[in-house]
Design a protein around this motif. Structure first.
Motif, short mmCIF file in Angstrom:
data_model
loop_
_atom_site.label_atom_id
_atom_site.label_comp_id
_atom_site.label_asym_id
_atom_site.label_seq_id
_atom_site.Cartn_x
_atom_site.Cartn_y
_atom_site.Cartn_z
N GLY A 157 0.84 -1.18 0.00
CA GLY A 157 0.00 0.00 0.00
C GLY A 157 0.88 1.24 0.00
O GLY A 157 2.08 1.17 0.25
N TYR A 158 0.27 2.39 -0.30
CA TYR A 158 1.03 3.63 -0.39
C TYR A 158 0.09 4.80 -0.22
O TYR A 158 -1.13 4.69 -0.35
N GLY A 159 0.67 5.94 0.07
CA GLY A 159 -0.07 7.19 0.11
C GLY A 159 0.91 8.35 0.05
O GLY A 159 1.99 8.28 0.61
N VAL A 160 0.53 9.39 -0.66
CA VAL A 160 1.32 10.60 -0.78
C VAL A 160 0.45 11.76 -0.30
O VAL A 160 -0.74 11.83 -0.63
N VAL A 161 1.03 12.65 0.50
CA VAL A 161 0.26 13.77 1.03
C VAL A 161 -0.22 14.68 -0.11
O VAL A 161 0.42 14.76 -1.15
N ARG A 221 1.10 15.45 -4.38
CA ARG A 221 0.43 14.66 -5.42
C ARG A 221 0.61 15.33 -6.78
O ARG A 221 0.85 16.52 -6.88
N GLY A 222 0.47 14.54 -7.82
CA GLY A 222 0.58 15.05 -9.18
C GLY A 222 2.02 15.19 -9.66
O GLY A 222 2.26 15.72 -10.74
N ARG A 223 2.97 14.71 -8.89
CA ARG A 223 4.38 14.79 -9.25
C ARG A 223 4.95 13.44 -9.68
O ARG A 223 6.14 13.33 -9.97
N GLY A 224 4.12 12.39 -9.64
CA GLY A 224 4.59 11.05 -9.99
C GLY A 224 5.26 10.31 -8.85
O GLY A 224 5.80 9.22 -9.06
N ARG A 267 -4.52 4.02 -11.63
CA ARG A 267 -3.49 4.32 -12.63
C ARG A 267 -2.09 4.14 -12.05
O ARG A 267 -1.18 3.65 -12.74
N VAL A 268 -1.90 4.51 -10.78
CA VAL A 268 -0.61 4.29 -10.14
C VAL A 268 -0.27 2.80 -10.16
O VAL A 268 0.85 2.42 -10.52
#
Length: 183
Positions: free
Chosen positions: A115-119, A123-126, A161-162
């Motif tokens: 699993g993963y998560g980006v604050v 986001r939107g930076r790949g 998509r990720v």
């Protein structure tokens, strides 16, 4: 990303177990990509997230809701700090923690979940795709792993998509969740 695009290295043993980011991690547990460092959480970081304290080196919006859940999971499952466990996502350019990614070890029948998560501010930076590719490559090189799986809410097409960009393919749905896996 192939496994040759990924480097692993140990962290220096530079602080007591509760001092925060300078803590040591398991040997070989740090993963480095072009723009990110993925390293194990420290006990001090877990405690800070759980208590609501802020540490230097965190993006302004870290921790997010998912990071709170992962810190709680690690607190209840200390083995999640092992080489094949949970990591923070750190921007190499700023040194700031931008999210979390990790494996839910050990594998079952050759499969390991991640699993993963980006604050939101990152986001939107790949970064999610870059971190996902790295952790998938790392997992597939681990003993006893022949496939990596993940689930995503059907209402979250960006996360789907990720997973696809990390080399996973959708293999089914169950209610509100889609299941993805490597070949």
């Amino acid at each position: 990303m192939s496994s040759s695009d990924l480097t692993t290295s140990g962290l220096p043993d530079s602080g007591p177990a509760d001092s925060g980011p300078a803590d040591s991690g398991p040997a070989g547990a740090e993963l480095t990509t072009d723009r990110l460092v993925l390293r194990p959480w420290t006990p001090g970081e877990i405690a800070a997230v759980q208590s609501g304290d802020r540490l230097a080196g965190w993006a302004d919006d870290f921790p997010a809701e998912g990071d709170l859940a992962i810190a709680g999971f690690i607190a209840e499952n200390p083995s999640a700090l092992g080489e094949h466990g949970q990591r923070l996502i750190i921007e190499r350019s700023t040194g700031l923690v931008a999210g979390a990614v990790g494996l839910f070890w050990p594998p079952a029948d050759g499969a390991v979940e991640f699993g993963y998560g980006v604050v939101p501010s990152r986001r939107g930076r790949g970064y999610a795709t870059e971190a996902a590719r790295a952790i998938v490559a790392f997992a597939l090189a681990a003993p006893g792993v022949d496939r990596v799986v993940a689930t995503v809410e059907l209402s979250n097409p960006a996360s789907a998509r990720v997973l696809e960009n990390a080399g996973l393919r959708r293999v089914g749905t169950d209610g509100e969740l889609a299941t993805y896996r490597t070949a």
